[in-house]
Design a protein around this motif. Structure first.
Motif, PDB file in Angstrom:
ATOM      1  N   SER A 231       0.786  -1.154   0.066  1.00 37.56           N
ATOM      2  CA  SER A 231      -0.029  -0.156  -0.024  1.00 37.56           C
ATOM      3  C   SER A 231       0.881   1.076  -0.013  1.00 37.56           C
ATOM      4  O   SER A 231       0.519   2.230  -0.536  1.00 37.56           O
ATOM      5  CB  SER A 231      -0.904  -0.112   1.247  1.00 37.56           C
ATOM      6  OG  SER A 231      -0.128  -0.516   2.371  1.00 37.56           O
ATOM      7  N   GLN A 232       2.029   1.248   0.593  1.00 36.83           N
ATOM      8  CA  GLN A 232       2.882   2.490   0.626  1.00 36.83           C
ATOM      9  C   GLN A 232       3.620   2.612  -0.574  1.00 36.83           C
ATOM     10  O   GLN A 232       3.784   3.670  -1.000  1.00 36.83           O
ATOM     11  CB  GLN A 232       3.969   2.172   1.975  1.00 36.83           C
ATOM     12  CG  GLN A 232       4.823   3.425   2.322  1.00 36.83           C
ATOM     13  CD  GLN A 232       3.918   4.650   2.529  1.00 36.83           C
ATOM     14  OE1 GLN A 232       3.066   4.730   3.569  1.00 36.83           O
ATOM     15  NE2 GLN A 232       4.186   5.858   1.723  1.00 36.83           N
ATOM     16  N   ILE A 233       3.961   1.384  -0.946  1.00 40.34           N
ATOM     17  CA  ILE A 233       4.547   1.279  -2.405  1.00 40.34           C
ATOM     18  C   ILE A 233       3.519   2.146  -3.577  1.00 40.34           C
ATOM     19  O   ILE A 233       4.033   2.862  -4.091  1.00 40.34           O
ATOM     20  CB  ILE A 233       4.781   0.191  -3.049  1.00 40.34           C
ATOM     21  CG1 ILE A 233       5.970  -0.663  -1.939  1.00 40.34           C
ATOM     22  CG2 ILE A 233       5.410  -0.057  -4.274  1.00 40.34           C
ATOM     23  CD1 ILE A 233       7.400  -0.581  -2.190  1.00 40.34           C
ATOM     24  N   ILE A 234       2.243   1.947  -3.456  1.00 40.92           N
ATOM     25  CA  ILE A 234       1.290   2.391  -4.401  1.00 40.92           C
ATOM     26  C   ILE A 234       1.455   3.765  -4.240  1.00 40.92           C
ATOM     27  O   ILE A 234       1.475   4.514  -5.342  1.00 40.92           O
ATOM     28  CB  ILE A 234       0.018   1.598  -4.125  1.00 40.92           C
ATOM     29  CG1 ILE A 234      -0.063   0.327  -4.364  1.00 40.92           C
ATOM     30  CG2 ILE A 234      -1.035   2.336  -5.035  1.00 40.92           C
ATOM     31  CD1 ILE A 234      -1.351  -0.238  -3.982  1.00 40.92           C
ATOM     32  N   VAL A 235       1.474   4.275  -2.744  1.00 42.06           N
ATOM     33  CA  VAL A 235       1.461   5.863  -2.637  1.00 42.06           C
ATOM     34  C   VAL A 235       2.557   6.429  -3.110  1.00 42.06           C
ATOM     35  O   VAL A 235       2.411   7.383  -3.709  1.00 42.06           O
ATOM     36  CB  VAL A 235       1.115   6.235  -1.240  1.00 42.06           C
ATOM     37  CG1 VAL A 235       1.101   7.283  -0.776  1.00 42.06           C
ATOM     38  CG2 VAL A 235      -0.498   5.570  -0.683  1.00 42.06           C
ATOM     39  N   ASP A 236       3.789   6.085  -2.791  1.00 42.98           N
ATOM     40  CA  ASP A 236       5.080   6.436  -3.115  1.00 42.98           C
ATOM     41  C   ASP A 236       5.122   6.520  -4.741  1.00 42.98           C
ATOM     42  O   ASP A 236       5.808   7.368  -5.374  1.00 42.98           O
ATOM     43  CB  ASP A 236       6.039   5.507  -2.615  1.00 42.98           C
ATOM     44  CG  ASP A 236       6.212   5.495  -1.082  1.00 42.98           C
ATOM     45  OD1 ASP A 236       5.439   6.417  -0.455  1.00 42.98           O
ATOM     46  OD2 ASP A 236       7.072   4.628  -0.602  1.00 42.98           O
ATOM     47  N   THR A 237       4.659   5.362  -5.436  1.00 45.14           N
ATOM     48  CA  THR A 237       4.741   5.445  -6.965  1.00 45.14           C
ATOM     49  C   THR A 237       3.767   6.459  -7.292  1.00 45.14           C
ATOM     50  O   THR A 237       3.923   7.334  -8.458  1.00 45.14           O
ATOM     51  CB  THR A 237       4.274   4.094  -7.527  1.00 45.14           C
ATOM     52  OG1 THR A 237       4.889   3.210  -6.771  1.00 45.14           O
ATOM     53  CG2 THR A 237       4.753   4.113  -8.975  1.00 45.14           C
ATOM     54  N   LEU A 238       2.667   6.943  -6.728  1.00 48.01           N
ATOM     55  CA  LEU A 238       1.494   7.801  -7.267  1.00 48.01           C
ATOM     56  C   LEU A 238       2.308   9.054  -7.148  1.00 48.01           C
ATOM     57  O   LEU A 238       2.322   9.929  -7.979  1.00 48.01           O
ATOM     58  CB  LEU A 238       0.183   7.546  -6.413  1.00 48.01           C
ATOM     59  CG  LEU A 238      -0.535   6.396  -6.863  1.00 48.01           C
ATOM     60  CD1 LEU A 238      -1.513   6.421  -5.673  1.00 48.01           C
ATOM     61  CD2 LEU A 238      -0.998   6.431  -8.300  1.00 48.01           C
ATOM     62  N   VAL A 239       2.984   9.501  -5.790  1.00 43.19           N
ATOM     63  CA  VAL A 239       3.472  10.641  -5.610  1.00 43.19           C
ATOM     64  C   VAL A 239       4.934  10.904  -6.704  1.00 43.19           C
ATOM     65  O   VAL A 239       4.782  11.813  -7.284  1.00 43.19           O
ATOM     66  CB  VAL A 239       4.142  10.842  -4.165  1.00 43.19           C
ATOM     67  CG1 VAL A 239       5.013  12.127  -4.146  1.00 43.19           C
ATOM     68  CG2 VAL A 239       2.914  10.775  -3.317  1.00 43.19           C
ATOM     69  N   GLU A 240       5.506   9.913  -6.970  1.00 45.63           N
ATOM     70  CA  GLU A 240       6.702   9.685  -7.895  1.00 45.63           C
ATOM     71  C   GLU A 240       5.996  10.378  -9.213  1.00 45.63           C
ATOM     72  O   GLU A 240       6.937  10.957  -9.929  1.00 45.63           O
ATOM     73  CB  GLU A 240       7.435   8.695  -7.874  1.00 45.63           C
ATOM     74  CG  GLU A 240       8.195   8.242  -9.128  1.00 45.63           C
ATOM     75  CD  GLU A 240       8.351   6.642  -9.534  1.00 45.63           C
ATOM     76  OE1 GLU A 240       8.848   5.905  -8.695  1.00 45.63           O
ATOM     77  OE2 GLU A 240       7.841   6.427 -10.675  1.00 45.63           O
ATOM     78  N   GLN A 241       4.826   9.664  -9.728  1.00 43.38           N
ATOM     79  CA  GLN A 241       4.290  10.155 -10.944  1.00 43.38           C
ATOM     80  C   GLN A 241       3.760  11.448 -10.991  1.00 43.38           C
ATOM     81  O   GLN A 241       3.045  11.810 -11.971  1.00 43.38           O
ATOM     82  CB  GLN A 241       3.242   9.090 -11.175  1.00 43.38           C
ATOM     83  CG  GLN A 241       3.893   7.653 -11.588  1.00 43.38           C
ATOM     84  CD  GLN A 241       4.663   7.545 -12.771  1.00 43.38           C
ATOM     85  OE1 GLN A 241       4.404   8.191 -13.776  1.00 43.38           O
ATOM     86  NE2 GLN A 241       5.822   6.862 -12.686  1.00 43.38           N
TER      87      GLN A 241
END
Ligand SMILES: Cc1ncc(C[n+]2csc(CCOP(=O)(O)OP(=O)(O)O)c2C)c(N)n1
Ligand SMILES: [Mg+2]
Lengths: 163, 573
Positions: free
Chosen positions: B18-28
């Motif tokens: 779940s944190q990876i998802i959020v981090d990737t969204l922020v990265e995008q």
């Protein structure tokens, strides 16, 4: 006109459903479709035979190419290709007719793969015209069952080199 | 393409999916998301709690999807929507199909039941990737938590490049919970997905030659111009080569409608001058448009005297409906830049004289002397008081067509409407999404009474997040567009096309918004002024002439020049 399309696709769940769904949704007709693995475990090969005029088939090809899981699509129209179908056919073969039937099988370069008291199972491989000719020839003896793979095809070496 | 690299520390960092998802969204680069909760997205929402992402909760996932869609249309960025499994995901379908038809970059993230339950008819299980396959550009389900980040990166890449579209990523709840090692971002590698960038020089030269040789050219442009951010180049080309421009519904805003060269919208309810010009032109230059049946009428006779240049990023759009003499596959902006180098100015006095005559003879008209409030009058008043600068959103129906005809758009991304799918109920949630994207700017939803009824619950959302959207209901008490067809083609048998409406102003107030009702023509100007001054979400219910029709009209299947209603225009001249 019949076109043979050859598609290299990612070996992932859903790709076949995607292709089949696209054909249905866009009202394209599939004559036959075969899927099999390739030497690369990541990739499968689909051979799709489509009937339609050149414009329709060109649209089919483009729509296939748009699918993200499809790596490459080729239309073999106008190319020198080797195309093969495989058929298993069970033909009625009472003892008195057997010599005739075996001669027929011989003529077609086909193979008897199983034999029962009343039927022989024959394996026929070749271009679609040959398969169809065998069916026609065997019909008078009585055909119990037909199973066909659909066409697989590959462009001849010289042609695929120059592509 | 994402080039971001996460830190690669000596000791591997582990994080839940779940944190990876959020981090990737922020990265995008995601700043805003829309979506709704449910059991299998709770791990994700838990991580969103502390994320630097603004989250807007709609009242229905369809609304959330339209919001994300309109956010994308208003900004050009990728819109993001989240929904839970099963009903949450199925509620997204109308929104996904809407975005798909109009080529809108969208990433939808859906929760899914645990991987070990998939296929067991588990609680709230639906075959989300199966259901959404034909209405997304691409979709996938994540079954290995190590693939989470990369799958999301791929989704953004696919959604936003080439011909954009919605991409869905289905994420089973166990993928969100799994603890995985954080790895540096890899470049997106999709063997089956190629984005055309380089334009074919020879095709450009052929196109330029045809343009320079043409006596009667016309540019026919669609949403592709707006998606490709190519409006400036289009305008430059039109001016340099001296070519009139007509736009599809989604193409409106590609060229300033105040420009001499604008022929406004073409098609079923397009301007007579655009439709005549298309039928008479000797060269049709289509850019980012797809020869939709609402545009072409009877295909056989569409632009039948013309050579056709078709410029589109999607090879499958070219020659799908009409063969092109000069196909050009490429990005609209890059292609126009190339073309600009090779085209020359031509005067074409006869062509422009002919167009001027059509323009003079057949402008869009309505009965200005009528006592009743004419829908077109309301739209003209909104145009006047906003000075043509507002961002305009619509529902689907007559009001949508009148808005396209009577509001004069100046810039790309100013008009947000569901074209390809024609989704009633798009208006209010889309206005909310656009208002999120455009804080401080005026966003007006010109809506139909029936369209508004479909998604008006999203007024709560506007009130909760203090988004001062303005809704003008063109209330004819009918599914007006349906009634018009019944009048014209079904002998005035108005079968089931009138609904009993609530008092929309009271409804608005119950939601905590401002509500007004206008029943007289003389009240229109003041109501529009009050609405524009309002700092809260505001609904104005205009009771308009119930049986007004949209003219001109090319009946379905007729040729573009066979428009009905021109006699009505002439009688009002
Ligand atoms: C979701 C959906 N259902 C049905 C339709 C078919 N349809 C197109 S226009 C229309 C009537 C729209 O009525 P209203 O919103 O009041 O707009 P008006 O035409 O009266 O301006 C209908 C039912 C549609 N486009 N979308
Ligand atoms: Mg209505």
């Amino acid at each position: 006109m019949k076109h043979i399309l050859s598609a290299l696709v990612l070996n992932r769940p859903g790709v076949l459903a995607h292709v089949a769904g696209m054909f249905a949704a866009r009202a394209f007709n599939i004559d036959s479709l075969t899927v099999g693995r390739t030497d690369d475990p990541e990739l499968s090969r689909m051979t799709i035979v489509v009937i339609g005029d050149d414009r329709v088939v060109e649209q089919v090809r483009k729509q296939l190419a748009k699918i993200v899981s499809i790596v490459k699509v080729q239309d073999f129209a106008g190319q020198d290709v080797v195309a093969r179908d495989l058929m298993l056919v069970s033909v009625s073969a009472p003892p008195e007719k057997r010599p005739e039937i075996l001669a027929l099988i011989e003529m077609f370069n086909a193979k008897v793969v199983d034999i029962g008291p009343k039927f022989v199972m024959v394996e026929v491989c070749g271009p679609e015209t040959k398969i169809e000719a065998f069916i026609d020839a065997a019909r008078s003896y009585g055909i119990r069952n037909v199973v066909r793979t659909g066409t697989v095809a590959m462009a001849r070496y010289s042609r695929s080199q120059s592509e | 393409m994402t080039e971001t690299t996460a830190p690669s520390p000596a000791k591997p960092i582990r994080k839940p999916g779940s944190q990876i998802i959020v981090d990737t969204l922020v990265e995008q680069g995601v700043e805003v998301m829309f979506g709704y909760l449910g059991g299998v997205v709770l791990p994700l929402f838990d991580k969103l709690y502390d994320a630097p992402i603004r989250f807007i909760i709609p009242r229905h996932e369809q609304g959330g999807c339209h919001m994300a869609d309109a956010y994308a249309r208003a900004t050009g960025k990728v819109g993001v929507v989240v929904a839970t499994s099963g009903p949450g995901a199925t509620n997204l379908t109308t929104g996904l199909a809407t975005a798909m038809m109009d080529s809108i970059p969208l990433v939808a993230i859906t929760g899914q039941v645990r991987t070990d339950l998939i296929g067991n008819d588990a609680f709230q299980e639906a075959d989300t990737t199966g259901i959404t396959r034909p209405i997304t550009k691409h979709n996938s389900i994540v079954k290995d938590p190590n693939r989470l980040a990369q799958t999301i990166r791929e989704a953004f890449y696919i959604a936003s490049t080439g011909r954009p579209g919605p991409v869905l990523v289905d994420i089973p709840v166990d993928m969100q919970v799994a603890e995985i090692e954080v790895k540096p971002a890899e470049p997106v590698n999709l063997p089956g997905y190629k984005v055309r960038s380089r334009v074919h020089n020879r095709q450009i030269s052929l196109a330029a030659e045809a343009i320079n040789a043409s006596q009667k050219p016309i540019l026919y442009v669609g949403g592709g111009i707006i998606i490709a951010n190519a409006a400036a180049e289009l305008s430059e080309l039109a001016h340099k080569a001296n070519i009139p421009v007509t736009m599809t519904l989604l193409g409106l805003g590609s060229i300033d409608q105040g420009s001499e060269l604008s022929l406004d919208m073409l098609g079923m309810h397009g301007s007579a001058y655009a439709n005549f010009a298309v039928q008479e032109c000797d060269l049709l230059i289509a850019v980012g448009a797809r020869f939709d049946d609402r545009v072409t009428g009877k295909l056989k006779t569409f632009a039948s005297k013309a050579k056709i240049i078709h410029i589109d990023i999607d090879p499958a759009s070219i020659a799908k409906n009409l063969p092109a003499d000069i196909p050009v596959v490429g990005d609209a902006k890059e292609t126009l830049v190339e073309l600009l180098r090779e085209v020359q100015h031509r005067d074409r006095p006869e062509w422009f004289a002919q167009i001027a005559e059509w323009k003079k003879k057949y402008p869009f008209r309505y009965d200005k002397r009528a006592h009743a409030i004419k829908p077109q009058f309301v739209i003209e008043e909104i145009l006047r008081q906003t000075n043509g600068d507002a961002t305009i959103v619509t529902g689907v129906g007559q009001h949508q067509m009148w808005t396209a005809q009577f509001y004069r758009f100046k810039r790309p991304r100013q008009f947000i409407t569901s074209g390809g799918l024609g989704t009633m109920g798009f208006g209010l949630p889309a206005a909310i999404g656009a208002q999120v994207a455009l804080p401080g700017q005026t966003v007006i939803d010109i809506d139909g009474d029936s369209s508004f009824n479909m998604t008006m619950n999203e007024l709560c959302t506007a009130v909760q997040y203090e988004l001062p959207v303005k809704v003008c209901i063109i209330n004819n008490g009918y599914m007006g567009m349906v009634r018009q067809w019944q009048q014209l083609f079904y002998g005035k048998r108005y079968s089931c096309s009138s609904l009993k409406n609530p008092d929309f102003a009271t409804v608005a107030r119950a939601f905590g918004a401002v509500g007004m009702t206008v029943t007289e023509k003389k009240g229109v100007a003041d109501a529009v002024a009050a609405m524009l001054a309002e700092t809260h979400p505001c609904v104005v219910d205009f009771h308009v002439d119930r049986e007004e029709n949209v003219w001109p009209m090319v009946p379905a299947g007729k040729s573009l020049h066979e428009m009905n209603g021109l006699d009505i225009f002439e009688s009002m001249a």
